[in-house]
Each structure stands twice: as structure tokens, then as C-alpha cells.
Design an enzyme around this catalytic site. Sequence first.
Site, short mmCIF file in Angstrom:
data_model
loop_
_atom_site.label_atom_id
_atom_site.label_comp_id
_atom_site.label_asym_id
_atom_site.label_seq_id
_atom_site.Cartn_x
_atom_site.Cartn_y
_atom_site.Cartn_z
N ASP A 281 -15.25 2.43 33.78
CA ASP A 281 -14.43 2.87 32.66
C ASP A 281 -14.35 4.40 32.73
O ASP A 281 -15.07 5.05 33.49
CB ASP A 281 -15.09 2.40 31.35
CG ASP A 281 -14.29 2.80 30.13
OD1 ASP A 281 -13.06 2.65 30.15
OD2 ASP A 281 -14.89 3.28 29.16
N ASP B 127 -13.21 7.10 29.60
CA ASP B 127 -13.68 7.82 28.43
C ASP B 127 -15.07 7.34 28.01
O ASP B 127 -15.30 6.15 27.78
CB ASP B 127 -12.72 7.64 27.25
CG ASP B 127 -11.37 8.29 27.51
OD1 ASP B 127 -11.23 8.97 28.53
OD2 ASP B 127 -10.44 8.09 26.69
#
Length: 277
Positions: A12, A14
Site C-alpha cells: 500500500d 499512504d
Amino acid sequence: MTSKTSLLIFTDLDGTLLGSEDYAYAAAVPMLERLGTEGIPVIPVTSKTRREVETLRQRVGLRDPFVVENGSAVFIPHDQNQFQLPEGEDADGYRILQLGCTYVVARAALKAIAQQLGRPLKGFGDWTVEQIEQMTKLAHADAQQAKAREFTEPFMTPKNVEPETLVAVVEDFGFRVVVGDRFSHLIGGEAGKGAAVRQLTALYQTGLPAGSTVKTVGLGNSPNDLDMLEAVDIAIVLPGPSGPHPKLADRGWQVAPEPAPEGWTLAVEQVLAQAGC
């Protein structure tokens, strides 16, 4: 690492590779460079749009495939040489594997779902770039890229509808929803981070010699990453300032020693050491 095992890193962005507040990534750059030198793919798996990911890839030097809009599409650069390109559409130097629906379909579905709920549901398609900029605190250029949807529609999570009710109605229409505190994401029924991870893992496996295997690593920080973390061999949770997300904390998964981006580097360093790289 033995010649019979090949690592794949799915991550991922953020709060995982990037700092959760400042989106910093400098602490991860030396590790990203090392992984590139050693030929270990680093594959973003994110809710971000293609344009957002392309900008980040240029900044940090990523060259591998990437997954956008919560597993709605896989973008494979034509110049990658680790496996034969699968069937799919071609655009802008990518082979595109679409797992979800188109943006037009997602927008129409959001209107139908709102009608069924009897509540207004407003999404990115209803707002100007300036409004998105104000609501998300993104810079203007970043808000433009976030609005460039191709497959999914982020919308304001309704405060007067229980999450279970929202999920049930969405699924009745044949779609999926990732419910967030402020924004939720409407995605196609066949899309998902886990589905995208499994497709890419299978493709990389086809490019290995007989008898070789792929070992997958996934790094995430929120419930939005559950689908991905459950699909990999080694799941790693990036904590926030107050620790890992409660919905990820008690699953027996490794927790990085620090938040992103420093924690990302430390966690990957440990994986490489355990693999003998």
C-alpha cells in the site's frame, strides 16, 4: 535467498510506503534502490488512480506493475521482462488487466444505490477539483490526479446509514464497497486488492524456471488492505503513531517497528535477511 525462491513485494502507499501525514518517502529510497538492483519487484496496491501512482513511480524510481483503485485494474509496463504479457488492452505503454467496472458504470450504480437507500450519496464526480482539494487537503495538482477516476467512485460515507446496511445494499446491486470513516469507495464486484495480487503472483510464477516458487510479501496499514494482506505469504502491518489499526492488530501478522516510511524499510530489511538476500 536460494535460486528456487523469488520474492514479490506488494505494498500500500499512504501510511505504508509513504508517511501518513506528510507523504514522505525519502527513508525508503535506499531500500527501493536495493530492491531494484536485486531484481525484486515492488508493486503498489492502492486506492489511488493511475495518474497518482504514475507520479509517485517517477519520483521514487519504481518500474514494476502496479494496481490501482482498490484492485480495479492492473497496469503492466510493456518493457517488463519477468513474464510474458497476458491478454488484455494496451494503452500508454501498459498492458491493462481490468478487474472492476468502468467509472461510468460506478457513477450510475452510486445513483441507483442512493435511490435505494433513500439518501443522497455524493462522490468525486459531483465535486470540482477545488472542492476535492478543500475536503481532502490535497494540493491542487494532487486533487486533479485523484479526480481522474477510471474504475471506482469515492463518495462521502453517509452518517445516517449503518455500514452493514450500506454494504448489503451495494452487494445487492452486484458491487463492493470499502467503507471508510469519511470517504467510502464503490468498486466493481469482481475487483479487489486480493484478486489483483493473486493474478500478478500467478504471472510472475509463469516466468520462473521449473521448480522455482514465488514468495509474496504484503505491507499495509488499514482495513482497506485486508484483502491484500490475506492473499500473501508474509503479511506486515505498518503502525500509526499510536500503534497498528485495531482491525489488523490481532491477526498474528508481523508489525513493523516504526510507522512509515522508516518502518517500511526496517520491515523489508528483516524479510530480506530472513530470505538470505
